[in-house]
Design a protein around this motif. Structure first.
Motif, short mmCIF file in Angstrom:
data_model
loop_
_atom_site.label_atom_id
_atom_site.label_comp_id
_atom_site.label_asym_id
_atom_site.label_seq_id
_atom_site.Cartn_x
_atom_site.Cartn_y
_atom_site.Cartn_z
N ARG A 21 0.84 -1.21 0.00
CA ARG A 21 0.00 0.00 0.00
C ARG A 21 0.87 1.25 0.00
O ARG A 21 0.60 2.23 -0.69
CB ARG A 21 -0.95 0.00 1.21
N GLY A 22 1.97 1.19 0.80
CA GLY A 22 2.88 2.34 0.84
C GLY A 22 3.52 2.58 -0.52
O GLY A 22 3.65 3.74 -0.96
N TRP A 23 3.95 1.52 -1.20
CA TRP A 23 4.60 1.69 -2.51
C TRP A 23 3.64 2.25 -3.55
O TRP A 23 4.00 3.13 -4.31
CB TRP A 23 5.15 0.34 -3.00
N ILE A 24 2.43 1.71 -3.57
CA ILE A 24 1.47 2.19 -4.58
C ILE A 24 1.13 3.66 -4.29
O ILE A 24 1.07 4.48 -5.20
CB ILE A 24 0.20 1.30 -4.59
N ALA A 25 0.95 3.99 -3.00
CA ALA A 25 0.66 5.39 -2.65
C ALA A 25 1.81 6.30 -3.04
O ALA A 25 1.61 7.47 -3.36
CB ALA A 25 0.39 5.50 -1.14
N ALA A 26 3.05 5.75 -3.02
CA ALA A 26 4.22 6.57 -3.35
C ALA A 26 4.47 6.62 -4.86
O ALA A 26 5.44 7.23 -5.30
CB ALA A 26 5.45 6.02 -2.64
N GLY A 27 3.62 5.96 -5.64
CA GLY A 27 3.72 6.12 -7.10
C GLY A 27 4.28 4.93 -7.85
O GLY A 27 4.51 5.01 -9.06
N MET A 28 4.50 3.80 -7.16
CA MET A 28 4.96 2.63 -7.90
C MET A 28 3.83 2.16 -8.82
O MET A 28 2.69 2.02 -8.37
CB MET A 28 5.36 1.51 -6.94
N PRO A 29 4.14 1.91 -10.10
CA PRO A 29 3.05 1.45 -10.98
C PRO A 29 2.58 0.06 -10.57
O PRO A 29 3.40 -0.86 -10.44
CB PRO A 29 3.72 1.40 -12.37
N PRO A 30 1.27 -0.13 -10.36
CA PRO A 30 0.76 -1.45 -9.97
C PRO A 30 1.16 -2.54 -10.96
O PRO A 30 1.36 -3.69 -10.57
CB PRO A 30 -0.76 -1.25 -9.96
N SER A 31 1.31 -2.17 -12.22
CA SER A 31 1.64 -3.18 -13.25
C SER A 31 3.04 -3.75 -13.06
O SER A 31 3.38 -4.78 -13.63
CB SER A 31 1.52 -2.56 -14.64
N ALA A 32 3.87 -3.08 -12.25
CA ALA A 32 5.24 -3.59 -12.00
C ALA A 32 5.25 -4.67 -10.92
O ALA A 32 6.26 -5.33 -10.71
CB ALA A 32 6.15 -2.44 -11.59
N VAL A 33 4.10 -4.84 -10.23
CA VAL A 33 4.08 -5.70 -9.04
C VAL A 33 3.29 -6.98 -9.27
O VAL A 33 2.18 -6.95 -9.81
CB VAL A 33 3.45 -4.94 -7.84
N THR A 34 3.87 -8.08 -8.85
CA THR A 34 3.14 -9.36 -8.78
C THR A 34 3.17 -9.84 -7.33
O THR A 34 4.25 -9.93 -6.74
CB THR A 34 3.81 -10.43 -9.67
#
Ligand SMILES: NC(=O)C1=CN([C@@H]2O[C@H](COP(=O)(O)OP(=O)(O)OC[C@H]3O[C@@H](n4cnc5c(N)ncnc54)[C@H](OP(=O)(O)O)[C@@H]3O)[C@@H](O)[C@H]2O)C=CC1
Ligand SMILES: O=C(O)[C@@H]1CCC=N1
Length: 264
Positions: A21-34
């Motif tokens: 949640r912290g990463w996505i809120a900080a702007g990490m693109p969800p598509s980069a994450v599995t």
């Protein structure tokens, strides 16, 4: 932040989910994450969820399962070759991780739960990582709050007890403060609100002040006043200090045990 091209999060429970949640809120693109988690946890929109690895290797693999599950999970990651393995497993040592999961570099991280709102603390340790992967690890956790490098791995269990477990102790303190108010006759809901706002305000003030918490405590305690009487109870025979020493020592000891059992 230096975004990893791809990140696998193995285990998205309380802590893995908070980091995500912290990463996505900080702007990490969800598509980069599995997310790899057989429990199919709820994740932010756009994040892929798998029950188990389905081939390939990410640039960064974040291991966030319980330490006791390392032995069971490692075989499913035997063919995965991440450039960076970032492990948040309490206790489990760098050498144990490197022996179980083939990664270019291994960095140990000890976050705490407030990373979910960007106000966490993450301790990092790496003895053998490349400089580039140390930087990658630091960039990854920087948006989640304070970052502290720990030089000696022997200190990692103590850090885990203090800042990793620490929010649990503070949450308990908030409840105890409220319960003490109730014992003096305050309504429970009001006491809970007062306790939480008091801890929030005091922590924010201590964080922004140029003086130590001890000096600030003296500022609350007017000479001859009521705070001093209360502090005298906490300070008598170092009661609070002893209680917290015992608390952290118990947590650290559990980390030592988890490390030994993961070593095998
Ligand atoms: N909680 C905290 O505040 C902190 C925790 N840590 C560390 O984080 C790690 C996780 O702790 P925490 O989040 O509290 O624990 P949780 O049990 O909440 O999370 C672990 C997650 O891993 C999942 N899981 C179980 N088996 C597998 C598997 N084979 N592959 C992938 N995922 C799996 C679990 O699913 P299911 O629930 O369905 O079993 C769960 O979602 C621990 O190593 C702990 O030491 C570090 C710092 C702070
Ligand atoms: O309690 C635990 O095991 C984990 C480690 C640090 C915080 N929670």
């Amino acid at each position: 932040m230096t975004q990893p091209k791809s990140l696998w999060l193995v285990g998205a429970g309380n802590m893995g989910g908070a980091m995500l949640r912290g990463w996505i809120a900080a702007g990490m693109p969800p598509s980069a994450v599995t997310v790899i988690d057989p429990g199919a946890p709820a994740v932010p929109d756009g994040v892929r969820v798998l029950r188990e690895p389905a081939g390939g290797s990410p640039e960064v693999l974040v291991l966030a399962v319980k330490p006791q599950l390392l032995e069971a999970v490692a075989p499913s990651l035997a063919d995965v070759r991440p450039a960076l393995l970032l492990s948040i497993l309490a206790g489990v040592e760098e050498a144990t991780l490197a022996a179980r999961i083939p990664a270019g570099s291994v960095v140990r991280a000890m976050p705490n739960l407030p990373v979910a709102i960007g106000k966490g603390v993450t301790a990092l340790h790496a003895a053998k990582s490349t400089a580039a992967m140390r930087e990658m690890a630091q960039a990854l956790v920087a948006p989640l709050g304070r970052v502290e490098w720990i030089d000696s791995e022997t200190m990692f269990d103590a850090v885990t007890a203090l800042s990793g477990c620490g929010p649990g102790f503070v949450f308990r303190f908030i409840d105890a403060l409220a319960a003490a108010g109730v014992s003096l006759g305050l309504p429970a809901e009001q006491a809970a609100r007062l306790a939480l706002a008091t801890v929030e305000g005091a922590a924010a003030m201590a964080a922004g002040a140029g003086e130590s918490p001890a000096v600030l405590a003296d500022r609350v305690a007017s000479p001859g006043g009521s705070t001093r009487e209360g502090l005298n109870v906490l300070d008598r025979d170092d009661a609070l200090q002893c209680l917290l020493q015992e608390t952290l020592a118990a947590s650290r000891q559990r980390n030592v045990e988890l490390a030994a059992s993961a070593r095998g």
